[in-house]
Motif scaffolding. Structure first.
Motif, PDB file in Angstrom:
ATOM      1  N   PRO A   1       0.831  -1.208   0.000  1.00 33.14           N
ATOM      2  CA  PRO A   1       0.000   0.000   0.000  1.00 33.14           C
ATOM      3  C   PRO A   1       0.864   1.255   0.000  1.00 33.14           C
ATOM      4  N   ALA A   2       0.354   2.266  -0.643  1.00 33.92           N
ATOM      5  CA  ALA A   2       1.042   3.549  -0.724  1.00 33.92           C
ATOM      6  C   ALA A   2      -0.008   4.638  -0.867  1.00 33.92           C
ATOM      7  N   SER A   3       0.445   5.873  -0.876  1.00 33.04           N
ATOM      8  CA  SER A   3      -0.448   6.993  -1.141  1.00 33.04           C
ATOM      9  C   SER A   3       0.359   8.097  -1.791  1.00 33.04           C
ATOM     10  N   VAL A   4      -0.319   8.938  -2.539  1.00 35.88           N
ATOM     11  CA  VAL A   4       0.304  10.068  -3.224  1.00 35.88           C
ATOM     12  C   VAL A   4      -0.474  11.323  -2.871  1.00 35.88           C
ATOM     13  N   ARG A   5       0.214  12.328  -2.342  1.00 36.65           N
ATOM     14  CA  ARG A   5      -0.419  13.593  -1.967  1.00 36.65           C
ATOM     15  C   ARG A   5       0.059  14.689  -2.909  1.00 36.65           C
ATOM     16  N   ILE A   6      -0.872  15.440  -3.469  1.00 37.84           N
ATOM     17  CA  ILE A   6      -0.559  16.480  -4.453  1.00 37.84           C
ATOM     18  C   ILE A   6      -0.733  17.839  -3.794  1.00 37.84           C
TER      19      ILE A   6
ATOM     20  N   GLY B   1       3.366  17.395 -14.358  1.00 38.22           N
ATOM     21  CA  GLY B   1       3.929  18.701 -14.070  1.00 38.22           C
ATOM     22  C   GLY B   1       3.692  19.184 -12.657  1.00 38.22           C
ATOM     23  N   LEU B   2       2.945  18.425 -11.858  1.00 41.25           N
ATOM     24  CA  LEU B   2       2.672  18.808 -10.480  1.00 41.25           C
ATOM     25  C   LEU B   2       3.735  18.255  -9.541  1.00 41.25           C
ATOM     26  N   THR B   3       3.789  18.801  -8.330  1.00 41.10           N
ATOM     27  CA  THR B   3       4.694  18.302  -7.298  1.00 41.10           C
ATOM     28  C   THR B   3       3.903  17.436  -6.325  1.00 41.10           C
ATOM     29  N   VAL B   4       4.446  16.273  -5.989  1.00 45.13           N
ATOM     30  CA  VAL B   4       3.720  15.346  -5.126  1.00 45.13           C
ATOM     31  C   VAL B   4       4.609  14.841  -4.009  1.00 45.13           C
ATOM     32  N   THR B   5       3.973  14.281  -3.003  1.00 46.46           N
ATOM     33  CA  THR B   5       4.651  13.536  -1.949  1.00 46.46           C
ATOM     34  C   THR B   5       4.107  12.125  -1.982  1.00 46.46           C
ATOM     35  N   ALA B   6       4.988  11.155  -2.126  1.00 45.80           N
ATOM     36  CA  ALA B   6       4.579   9.749  -2.163  1.00 45.80           C
ATOM     37  C   ALA B   6       4.940   9.084  -0.853  1.00 45.80           C
TER      38      ALA B   6
ATOM     39  N   GLU C   1       9.389  17.172  -9.472  1.00 39.36           N
ATOM     40  CA  GLU C   1       8.427  17.591 -10.468  1.00 39.36           C
ATOM     41  C   GLU C   1       7.916  16.387 -11.245  1.00 39.36           C
ATOM     42  N   LEU C   2       6.668  16.455 -11.643  1.00 36.91           N
ATOM     43  CA  LEU C   2       6.114  15.405 -12.479  1.00 36.91           C
ATOM     44  C   LEU C   2       6.731  15.491 -13.864  1.00 36.91           C
ATOM     45  N   ASN C   3       6.908  14.340 -14.512  1.00 32.97           N
ATOM     46  CA  ASN C   3       7.377  14.371 -15.888  1.00 32.97           C
ATOM     47  C   ASN C   3       6.208  14.139 -16.830  1.00 32.97           C
ATOM     48  N   GLY C   4       6.488  14.099 -18.113  1.00 36.45           N
ATOM     49  CA  GLY C   4       5.425  13.985 -19.101  1.00 36.45           C
ATOM     50  C   GLY C   4       4.720  12.648 -19.091  1.00 36.45           C
ATOM     51  N   ASN C   5       5.314  11.635 -18.480  1.00 35.28           N
ATOM     52  CA  ASN C   5       4.713  10.307 -18.479  1.00 35.28           C
ATOM     53  C   ASN C   5       3.883  10.023 -17.233  1.00 35.28           C
ATOM     54  N   GLY C   6       3.896  10.930 -16.284  1.00 37.69           N
ATOM     55  CA  GLY C   6       3.144  10.692 -15.060  1.00 37.69           C
ATOM     56  C   GLY C   6       3.798  11.352 -13.873  1.00 37.69           C
ATOM     57  N   LEU C   7       3.454  10.920 -12.699  1.00 39.45           N
ATOM     58  CA  LEU C   7       4.002  11.502 -11.488  1.00 39.45           C
ATOM     59  C   LEU C   7       5.410  10.980 -11.252  1.00 39.45           C
ATOM     60  N   SER C   8       6.295  11.851 -10.847  1.00 41.40           N
ATOM     61  CA  SER C   8       7.670  11.432 -10.590  1.00 41.40           C
ATOM     62  C   SER C   8       8.106  11.942  -9.235  1.00 41.40           C
ATOM     63  N   VAL C   9       8.621  11.042  -8.394  1.00 44.23           N
ATOM     64  CA  VAL C   9       9.094  11.425  -7.070  1.00 44.23           C
ATOM     65  C   VAL C   9      10.463  10.811  -6.846  1.00 44.23           C
ATOM     66  N   ASP C  10      11.231  11.418  -5.968  1.00 36.34           N
ATOM     67  CA  ASP C  10      12.610  10.973  -5.825  1.00 36.34           C
ATOM     68  C   ASP C  10      13.073  11.174  -4.399  1.00 36.34           C
ATOM     69  N   ASP C  11      13.299  10.071  -3.679  1.00 41.44           N
ATOM     70  CA  ASP C  11      13.869  10.113  -2.339  1.00 41.44           C
ATOM     71  C   ASP C  11      14.201   8.697  -1.949  1.00 41.44           C
TER      72      ASP C  11
END
Length: 204
Positions: free
Chosen positions: A20-25, A72-77, A187-197
């Motif tokens: 399970p996971a969640s993504v907050r925009i 293109g949005l910023t998210v927290t996964a 930042e989100l890329n053109g293919n979908g949401l992108s997160v990095d940590d």
């Protein structure tokens, strides 16, 4: 819609497809969408051409979205690695040793009382402990002067009962809105949401 994550090799070994996971925009009033781990690359890759740092790419798939969600949005996964209930966590810097006992110093008026604890789980910053502690008690984050410590007559190491150390991985339950499992932003890329940590946290 998927979120692309870069996870350390050590943390990636703790993941499996379906977790399970969640993504907050953030820009959508912190709207949160449930998700799950959809893919884990078997091989770690360098994060850039000349970097020696290697990460494992993990895809988190959102269960559903709205028309507002777009690239293109910023998210927290958040990925929930383990589930622990009715536990207390303390900062790692609040944990000390007295001979063979692990202790914390609890403030009582102008003095500190050492109390033995047993550690159940820890991450980079916090330790889940078992012991005679109550939520809201004040703990010392550095060793108090000996003149301000009220030592008990006996201070023996504490052993946690077996049932206190039964962390269960939540495979099907949706994650509660509590402390994040893995906090990641990019930042989100053109293919979908992108997160990095690379940080994974225990879920209380």
């Amino acid at each position: 819609m998927q979120a692309k994550m870069q996870i350390s090799e050590t943390d990636a070994q703790r993941l499996f497809v379906g977790m399970p996971a969640s993504v907050r925009i953030h820009s959508l009033r912190n709207a949160t969408y449930s998700a799950k781990v959809a893919k884990i690359d078997p091989i770690a890759k360098s994060i850039s051409r000349n970097s020696k740092v290697k990460k494992v790419e993990v895809l988190v798939e959102l269960d559903s979205t709205s028309q507002e969600v777009r690239p293109g949005l910023t998210v927290t996964a958040e990925i929930y690695v383990k589930r622990a209930t009715n536990v207390l966590s303390v900062p790692q810097v609040a944990l000390f040793a007295s001979d063979s006992a692990k202790i914390v110093y609890v403030k009582e008026k102008s003095h500190y009382v050492p109390r033995p604890v047993a550690t159940l789980y820890q991450d980079e910053d916090f330790v889940i402990v078992y012991g005679d502690l109550a939520d809201g008690e004040l703990l010392a984050l550095r060793e108090p002067p000996n003149t301000r410590i009220s030592w008990p007559d006996v201070l023996a190491p504490l052993q946690a009962p077996i049932e206190a150390d039964t962390f269960k991985v939540a495979k099907r339950e949706p994650p509660p809105d509590r402390r994040p499992g893995a906090r990641m932003e990019k930042e989100l890329n053109g293919n979908g949401l992108s997160v990095d940590d690379e940080r994974l946290w225990i879920q209380e």
